[in-house]
Design a protein around this motif. Structure first.
Motif, PDB file in Angstrom:
ATOM      1  N   ASP A 165       1.374  33.145 -15.605  1.00  0.00           N
ATOM      2  CA  ASP A 165       0.615  32.694 -14.951  1.00  0.00           C
ATOM      3  C   ASP A 165      -1.004  33.064 -15.508  1.00  0.00           C
ATOM      4  OD1 ASP A 165      -1.295  31.508 -13.026  1.00  0.00           O
ATOM      5  OD2 ASP A 165      -0.196  32.310 -11.073  1.00  0.00           O
ATOM      6  N   PRO A 166      -1.568  31.903 -16.120  1.00  0.00           N
ATOM      7  CA  PRO A 166      -2.752  32.297 -16.865  1.00  0.00           C
ATOM      8  C   PRO A 166      -3.759  32.574 -15.712  1.00  0.00           C
ATOM      9  CG  PRO A 166      -1.765  30.318 -17.853  1.00  0.00           C
ATOM     10  CD  PRO A 166      -1.055  30.644 -16.670  1.00  0.00           C
ATOM     11  N   GLU A 167      -3.922  31.917 -14.587  1.00  0.00           N
ATOM     12  CA  GLU A 167      -4.952  32.157 -13.522  1.00  0.00           C
ATOM     13  C   GLU A 167      -5.021  33.613 -13.095  1.00  0.00           C
ATOM     14  OE1 GLU A 167      -7.534  30.271 -12.255  1.00  0.00           O
ATOM     15  OE2 GLU A 167      -7.291  28.990 -13.722  1.00  0.00           O
ATOM     16  N   ARG A 168      -3.569  34.107 -12.872  1.00  0.00           N
ATOM     17  CA  ARG A 168      -3.420  35.279 -12.190  1.00  0.00           C
ATOM     18  C   ARG A 168      -3.798  36.550 -13.314  1.00  0.00           C
ATOM     19  NH1 ARG A 168       2.310  36.939  -9.801  1.00  0.00           N
ATOM     20  NH2 ARG A 168       2.832  37.196 -11.975  1.00  0.00           N
ATOM     21  N   TRP A 169      -3.336  36.351 -14.678  1.00  0.00           N
ATOM     22  CA  TRP A 169      -3.727  37.122 -15.724  1.00  0.00           C
ATOM     23  C   TRP A 169      -5.103  37.330 -15.754  1.00  0.00           C
ATOM     24  CZ3 TRP A 169      -6.141  36.403 -20.253  1.00  0.00           C
ATOM     25  CH2 TRP A 169      -6.362  37.438 -21.135  1.00  0.00           C
ATOM     26  N   TRP A 170      -6.011  36.290 -15.681  1.00  0.00           N
ATOM     27  CA  TRP A 170      -7.257  36.130 -15.905  1.00  0.00           C
ATOM     28  C   TRP A 170      -7.928  37.054 -14.622  1.00  0.00           C
ATOM     29  CZ3 TRP A 170     -10.721  35.166 -19.669  1.00  0.00           C
ATOM     30  CH2 TRP A 170     -12.123  35.161 -19.361  1.00  0.00           C
ATOM     31  N   GLU A 171      -7.745  36.864 -13.489  1.00  0.00           N
ATOM     32  CA  GLU A 171      -8.079  37.502 -12.470  1.00  0.00           C
ATOM     33  C   GLU A 171      -7.931  39.052 -12.509  1.00  0.00           C
ATOM     34  OE1 GLU A 171      -6.612  36.314  -8.571  1.00  0.00           O
ATOM     35  OE2 GLU A 171      -7.939  34.747  -8.257  1.00  0.00           O
ATOM     36  N   ASP A 172      -6.414  39.485 -13.082  1.00  0.00           N
ATOM     37  CA  ASP A 172      -6.352  40.723 -13.084  1.00  0.00           C
ATOM     38  C   ASP A 172      -7.106  41.625 -14.076  1.00  0.00           C
ATOM     39  OD1 ASP A 172      -4.364  40.800 -11.390  1.00  0.00           O
ATOM     40  OD2 ASP A 172      -2.686  40.922 -12.515  1.00  0.00           O
TER      41      ASP A 172
END
Length: 804
Positions: A165-172
């Motif tokens: 999940d690119p969005e979740r990785w970027w958030e983290d």
């Protein structure tokens, strides 16, 4: 390698990333640059100072368009959490020079036109032939569209890190870790160095310059060459602390600067640019979402706005907002639910190894705790809070075409504020303000600006003095306004010119009558003479009865607006009556020799003309030979025609039966005569298909006749039971279609009566009655008077006289 050159400090960001925006704010405050360069169209340099005005409220967007072709337009959106917007506000508030350094919008339009021309030429080439020249700035060997580094570098980095999940990785790794305050991690440039190194690795794997970048363009080489030239120009102007804010993908190209001569040579391939104008327009969070087609969009603009603006405890604050939203929608949510939802979100983040609870955890908490497992509650929160409908504002001093300024003036005076959320607007045309609102909305629709669409109200009363509109303001309407500005400087003048042009170029008579109706709805008296002249000329030359029948209803409806809206519709009556007379003369011959499909289409015209004639007739008619009388004679002639197939002049049973029913409903045919005609049509000498068509045409006006008239029901029952078995399968679909149009209560009553008559010893359906079947010899005036108060209220008429 640090994203720093001898000339500039390059800050690579993710467009519309709140973590990037906070990092940019901290870095600019630490660096204190003497010039800020931002990825964007240089044409906006003249209006960038407007970003500092208090009336400018994001989300907003830069709108550029080709002067001679307004349909060629492009947007550059900015939200409060966009790093570029943070950089703009920083520079404007401190009077620091700020410039946009991307390829000019005009050049982008020229490159797009060149690509389209190349694609058209390639499509026209025969198989195996030359594919034409490669558009300037594009690669002769395009990149593999499946390369994740080309399509989405964020997704490529997430995949390399083992995340799906690119969005979740970027958030983290970014949103939850970048400093919220200046100096929180010591070195403000540290996150930008890490992003620059990652992008350099991706670009080393990607195809050569000129291949498609992450935003889908094929002109990255040209864009980056132009950006480097602007950095050199800022350095030559004496600036020593230059900050460049751009998409992270471009950082390696701006960091490893080739010679100026190489860039100049590359930029010589640019095509000639068209004349372009640019301005600020309001934008919405919803239009920032990727699902709307905006290439650099984000999945959750509302959530990112909250992350950027929340001073502390973002999860607790966001779940509190979600609880308030659900309470407004009558969901039973308490403070205890919010507390448990926060605990659940934080526990889920810990179980999943995330540094903080992100959007995934908060939505899981909303579903499980606040919504009690309801997907409906979750959908509401996602639509209103995760995405959102926030609409920005632009100061009046922003450049705008005259039509836009006139529309804004009308919006203020009529208190019609543009709103991205869909809403219904009920109008009472007897009120001056509502009538003006209706005129404005109709004029905008004529100009191709669909801010509002007519709708059916579930609350307002009926009548010609009422209208209901469904309003929704989309930012893309700004382009429609620019396109419509070519017709005039005010809404009224532009709509008038557009109506005149539409009349001249109309190809169908029905289009002209619809345009005349619109001119009255929009109150365009200067356009109506032109429309009427063209309409009269076209109607005189058109001999197709179906065209005349299709055009008449809209023209007759327009006659009502002279009373309702205070406009003069007298010029329409002569044309409408002329059309009606020509339909009366030409309809019977036009109904001969039709197949089933043609008969069905003509029946639609028959019903439409019948309703139009009812509106056209009235007090204005004088003399013994009125339009209604002519129409009744036409229906009589149609009903008397021979069945189709028996003679060359035969008319399908569907149309003959429909003519009889219309005459019966208007009181121009007695029930006895209607029964006689039905007996003839359903006799054994008539073919089953023609008889079924006659029954369909006669009964399609409603089945109450069969409930109240025993003779008609007896005739139909007797014919149906006598249909031969081999013809029954042909007749059955027609009858099923007819009876399916009846109300459920009518179908049930007819079926019960037929079943009761079919039982042994049951009461047969009487074949005759001493008086008019189903009706008393005289009307019941007491029962009729009881309906008058309700009817006068619905129609807006004066109170009825005292009952007898």
């Amino acid at each position: 390698m640090p994203a720093t050159t001898p000339r500039a400090t390059v800050l690579g960001v993710r467009h519309h990333g709140p973590g990037s925006a906070r990092a940019v704010a901290a870095t600019l405050a630490w660096l204190e640059p003497d010039a800020v360069l931002i990825e964007g169209p240089p044409e906006a340099d003249a209006i960038v100072a407007l970003a500092g005005e208090k009336e400018m409220v994001p989300p907003v967007a830069l709108l550029a368009h080709v002067v001679d072709d307004p349909a060629r337009a492009a947007f550059w959106p900015f939200a409060s959490f966009s790093p570029e917007w943070v950089a703009i506000r920083y520079a404007v508030e401190r009077a620091t020079p700020v410039r946009f350094i991307d390829l000019p919008a005009a050049q982008g339009f020229a490159l797009a036109a060149a690509r389209e021309q190349g694609e058209r030429e390639a499509a026209e080439e025969p198989a195996g032939g030359s594919q034409g020249s490669t558009p300037p700035g594009s690669s002769a060997d395009p990149a593999d569209p499946g390369d994740p580094a080309v399509l989405d570098p964020i997704a490529a980095l997430a995949h390399a890190a083992g995340h799906d999940d690119p969005e979740r990785w970027w958030e983290d790794v970014v949103e939850h870790r970048l400093p919220r305050e200046r100096g929180a991690e010591g070195d403000p440039l540290a996150p930008f160095r890490a992003v620059a190194d990652a992008m350099a690795a991706l670009r080393d794997r990607a195809p050569a310059d000129g291949a498609p970048g992450p935003d889908g363009l094929r002109d990255d080489a040209l864009r980056e060459a132009y950006m480097r030239q602007q950095i050199r120009a800022a350095h030559r102007s004496g600036h020593t602390r230059i900050a460049v804010v751009c998409g992270a993908w471009h950082v390696p190209a701006l960091e490893r600067m080739p010679s100026a001569a190489q860039d100049r040579e590359l930029l010589k391939t640019l095509p000639r640019k068209p004349r372009t104008e640019i301005t600020w327009v309001p934008w919405t969070h919803r239009r920032l979402a990727q699902q709307t087609g905006y290439g650099a969009g984000v999945d959750s603009p509302g959530w990112y706005h909250h992350l950027f603006t929340a001073p502390d405890r973002p999860v607790a604050r966001w779940l509190t907002r979600a609880a308030g939203l659900l309470r407004e929608a009558d969901h039973p949510v308490s403070s205890a639910h919010v507390i448990e939802a926060v605990r659940l979100a934080e526990a889920l983040a810990a179980m999943r190894g995330r540094p903080l609870a992100g959007l995934t955890e908060t939505l899981d908490a909303v579903r499980a705790v606040l919504g009690d497992g309801s997907e409906t509650a979750l959908a509401l929160v996602h639509d209103r809070l995760v995405v959102g409908d926030a609409l920005g504002e632009v100061p009046d001093t922003a450049p705008a075409v005259p039509l836009q300024r006139d529309l804004a003036r009308w919006q203020r005076s009529l208190r019609l504020r543009p709103d991205p959320a869909e809403r219904d607007l009920d109008l009472d045309l007897r009120k001056e303000t509502d009538a003006a609102r209706s005129r404005l909305l109709h004029r905008l629709r004529l100009l191709g600006i669909p801010w509002g669409a007519p709708a059916r109200s579930t609350t307002a009363g009926t009548g010609t003095f009422r209208e209901t509109w469904r309003l929704r303001w989309d930012p893309e309407l700004a382009v429609r306004i620019v396109e419509a500005a070519a017709w005039g400087t005010t809404v009224e003048a532009a709509a008038t010119a557009r109506a005149r042009d539409g009349a001249v170029h109309a190809t169908a008579l029905a289009d002209l009558t619809a345009l005349a109706e619109t001119c009255l709805l929009a109150d365009l008296p200067d356009a109506l003479p032109t429309v009427m002249r063209v309409l009269a000329d076209r109607a005189a030359l058109d001999t197709d009865v179906s065209h005349l029948a299709e055009a008449l209803p809209a023209l007759v409806r327009s006659l009502r607006y002279g009373d309702v809206r205070g406009t003069d519709a007298g010029a329409l009556r002569g044309v409408a009556e002329g059309l009606a007379v020509r339909v009366c003369v030409g309809l019977p011959p036009a109904c001969t020799g039709l197949d089933a499909e043609g008969a069905a289409a003509m029946r639609v015209h028959l019903d439409a003309v019948h309703g139009a004639v009812a509106l056209l007739g009235g007090a204005a008619e004088t003399g013994p030979d009125t339009v209604r009388d002519r129409w009744a004679a036409t229906l009589h002639a149609l009903a008397r025609r021979e069945p189709a197939g028996s003679l060359a002049t035969g008319v399908p049973g569907l149309l003959r039966g429909r003519a009889v029913r219309l005459l019966l409903d208007d009181g121009r045919l007695s029930t006895e005569e209607a029964a006689r005609r039905m007996r003839l049509a359903l006799s054994t000498t008539a073919g089953p298909a023609d008889a079924a068509g006659w029954a369909e045409g006669f009964l399609s006006g409603g089945g109450m006749l069969l409930v109240h008239d025993d003779r008609l029901l007896d005739l139909l029952d007797g014919w149906l039971t006598a249909v031969p078995a081999d013809a029954f399968t042909e007749v059955l679909p027609l009858l099923r279609r007819t009876f399916s149009g009846f109300e459920a209560g009518v179908r049930r009553t007819v079926g019960e009566r037929v079943r009761a008559a079919a039982r042994p010893g049951g009461t047969p359906i009487p074949s005759a009655a001493p008086t008019t079947p189903g009706f008393a010899t005289h009307p019941d005036l007491t029962r009729a008077d009881a309906t008058l108060p309700t009817l006068t209220l619905l129609l807006g008429l004066p109170a009825p006289p005292p009952t007898r």
